[in-house]
Design an enzyme around this catalytic site. Structure first.
Site, PDB file in Angstrom:
ATOM      1  N   SER A 103       0.920  -0.917  -0.259  1.00 46.23           N
ATOM      2  CA  SER A 103       0.054  -0.012  -0.397  1.00 46.23           C
ATOM      3  C   SER A 103       1.059   1.341   0.194  1.00 46.23           C
ATOM      4  O   SER A 103       1.945   1.166  -0.247  1.00 46.23           O
ATOM      5  CB  SER A 103      -0.819  -0.246   1.408  1.00 46.23           C
ATOM      6  OG  SER A 103       0.158   0.051   2.618  1.00 46.23           O
ATOM      7  N   LYS A 104       0.029   2.323  -0.124  1.00 44.72           N
ATOM      8  CA  LYS A 104       1.191   3.895  -0.020  1.00 44.72           C
ATOM      9  C   LYS A 104       2.142   4.201   1.322  1.00 44.72           C
ATOM     10  O   LYS A 104       2.956   4.216   1.630  1.00 44.72           O
ATOM     11  CB  LYS A 104       0.357   4.593  -0.104  1.00 44.72           C
ATOM     12  CG  LYS A 104      -0.454   5.129  -1.918  1.00 44.72           C
ATOM     13  CD  LYS A 104      -1.444   6.508  -1.945  1.00 44.72           C
ATOM     14  CE  LYS A 104      -1.758   6.330  -3.034  1.00 44.72           C
ATOM     15  NZ  LYS A 104      -2.618   7.596  -3.441  1.00 44.72           N
ATOM     16  N   ARG A 105       1.717   3.103   2.532  1.00 44.34           N
ATOM     17  CA  ARG A 105       2.509   3.342   3.340  1.00 44.34           C
ATOM     18  C   ARG A 105       3.626   2.731   3.004  1.00 44.34           C
ATOM     19  O   ARG A 105       4.658   2.700   3.836  1.00 44.34           O
ATOM     20  CB  ARG A 105       1.909   2.739   5.023  1.00 44.34           C
ATOM     21  CG  ARG A 105       1.310   1.555   5.223  1.00 44.34           C
ATOM     22  CD  ARG A 105       0.639   1.395   5.812  1.00 44.34           C
ATOM     23  NE  ARG A 105      -0.489   0.033   6.362  1.00 44.34           N
ATOM     24  CZ  ARG A 105       0.590  -1.391   6.445  1.00 44.34           C
ATOM     25  NH1 ARG A 105       1.448  -0.719   7.368  1.00 44.34           N
ATOM     26  NH2 ARG A 105       0.041  -2.236   6.962  1.00 44.34           N
TER      27      ARG A 105
END
Length: 474
Positions: free
Chosen positions: A242-244
């Site tokens: 994911s973006k994290r």
């Protein structure tokens, strides 16, 4: 005669080129270059509702930044829809496809019943062999493929091994929608064939698609490509990326100060290996790359490893000239002006020292700003803390020494300042740190003797004088 190797990267223009897509593009590019073949780019833009403004350009920009050049013209899947429809009509004419007149309500009821009975949610084939004369009036049909009901479809995958899918698990997929537009599954098969794609290298989330597409390819009497489905990238914690975790667009890594060479090297090692080699330059990657090095398990994206690798490329791999060319726009943006030719020459001369501490281009550019700053310098808090009244007294004493020097070179400056420290019974750091703060506005920098030479005598003495007479820190 060995068939020419042609690979393709086929992103959907629904956003930026994300890091997983970039790795897929890299693997296809390397495989084609290794075999002296072609690497093609196709934009899969059939779903007009999901198109994102600027996404096609972002894909081009991302691939260009990574150095992944493609061969031939870019193919737009949408612009080839007439060819896709032609193939669907050929399948209809040969009895390998049929018109289905199911309404949305019928399909919803069909799915609901399948769930209630614990069966796979799939189309039940009710129009497969039905007389078209039974077609309800005023209904635009879809065109469905007559998928084999018996046996199994086997994908001889170069990464996953043989993947066997029972044909009974695959329903009759739609080839043309009710409005006559072709579906993704049909378009991919036709485009790969017409582009003479020999090897399809993509994420293993496409394995089910591969079975469906293989059925269609065989029904058309075409040759199957060689498949290689690579495991997906996960986050450092093993969860879906994911973006994290780092699932950003490629342009974000550029803006964060990563070098394209380092990102390529890192993406290469996400799921592919060559012994214990970690630093693999592009020519070596082209020579070594193949299916044998691709693992079957998902790889884990780790920002710390990427940062360390990027730092190595800054220090050891990329030329000083390239570093200057990459840093210069960032420096000019911070300064609000263009560097002069003399300043650019100075930056190149000093790069060996500055790059030793940098992990990314942003840090590298920022660390050089003091060279080109206008007086009086803006001091960071730690530099202000260094410039105590005692430190300013030391600077005042050393000013007389420096003003009297006839030679302004590294050896002379080092000798005189060290002698000064000894004569005043001071540790060198007690003298060097105030000089560093005065010259750079920071507490961290390359060696002060080099800085004095880079800045020159006039500018160096002026900055030291500013520190002596400036407002005392609170």
């Amino acid at each position: 005669m060995t068939k020419k190797v042609i690979t393709r990267f086929a992103p959907s223009p629904t956003g930026f080129l994300h890091i997983g897509g970039a790795r897929t593009a890299l693997f296809n590019w390397l495989f084609a270059r290794h075999h002296g073949g072609e690497f093609r780019l196709r934009i899969e833009d059939t779903d007009r509702k999901r198109l994102t403004a600027g996404a096609v350009q972002a894909i081009h920009d991302g691939m260009s930044w990574l150095g992944l050049d493609h061969d031939g013209a870019v193919v737009s899947q949408y612009q080839r829809r007439a060819r896709h429809i032609e193939v669907a009509n050929d399948l209809l004419a040969s009895g390998k496809a049929y018109h289905c007149y199911c309404s949305p309500e019928e399909l919803a009821t069909m799915r609901k019943q399948a769930r209630a009975e614990g069966r796979p949610v799939a189309y039940d084939g009710r129009w497969r062999d039905r007389d078209p004369g039974d077609a309800p009036a005023g209904v635009n049909p879809v065109v469905r493929f007559k998928s084999p009901n018996d046996g199994a479809t086997v994908i001889h995958d170069r990464v996953q091994g043989d993947v066997v899918v029972a044909n009974a698990q695959l329903d009759d997929m739609i080839l043309l929608r009710a409005d006559g537009s072709p579906t993704y599954m049909l378009s991919v098969v036709v485009d790969d064939h017409d582009m003479a794609v020999s090897h399809v290298i993509r994420g293993d989330d496409h394995l089910t698609n591969a079975a469906r597409q293989a059925q269609l390819i065989l029904a058309l009497g075409w040759e199957l490509p060689v498949y290689g489905h690579i495991p997906l990238i996960h986050g450092a914690d093993g969860a879906k990326l994911s973006k994290r975790h780092g699932a950003l667009g490629v342009e974000a890594y550029r803006d964060l100060g990563y070098l394209p060479d380092a990102v390529r090297n890192y993406l290469l090692r996400l799921g592919w290996s060559h012994g214990d080699d970690e630093i693999i330059l592009t020519p070596q990657a082209i020579e070594w790359f193949g299916f044998d090095g691709i693992g079957k398990s998902p790889s884990r994206f780790d920002f710390t490893k990427l940062e360390n690798l990027n730092g190595y490329y800054v220090r050891e791999v990329v030329t000083n000239k390239t570093l200057v060319e990459t840093c210069r726009p960032l420096i000019e943006q911070s300064l609000g002006r263009v560097l002069t030719n003399d300043e650019t020459t100075l930056l190149l001369a000093a790069m060996n020292d500055f790059k030793l501490r940098a992990k990314n281009i942003n840090d590298l550019a920022e660390s050089t700003l003091f060279l080109f700053a206008r007086r009086p310098l803006t001091l960071i808090a730690k530099a202000k803390k260094i410039l105590t009244p005692e430190a300013r007294t030391i600077l005042a004493d050393i000013m007389g020494l420096l003003q009297g020097l006839l030679s302004w070179d590294t050896a002379m400056l080092e000798s005189e300042i060290k002698t000064f420290a000894e004569q005043h019974d001071l540790k060198l750091g007690k003298v060097a740190q105030p000089i560093r703060a005065a010259l750079t506005g920071s507490n961290i920098s390359p060696g002060i003797f080099d800085i004095l030479v880079w800045l020159g005598k006039t500018e160096s003495l002026a900055r030291i004088q500013d520190a002596i007479t400036g407002e005392l820190p609170e």
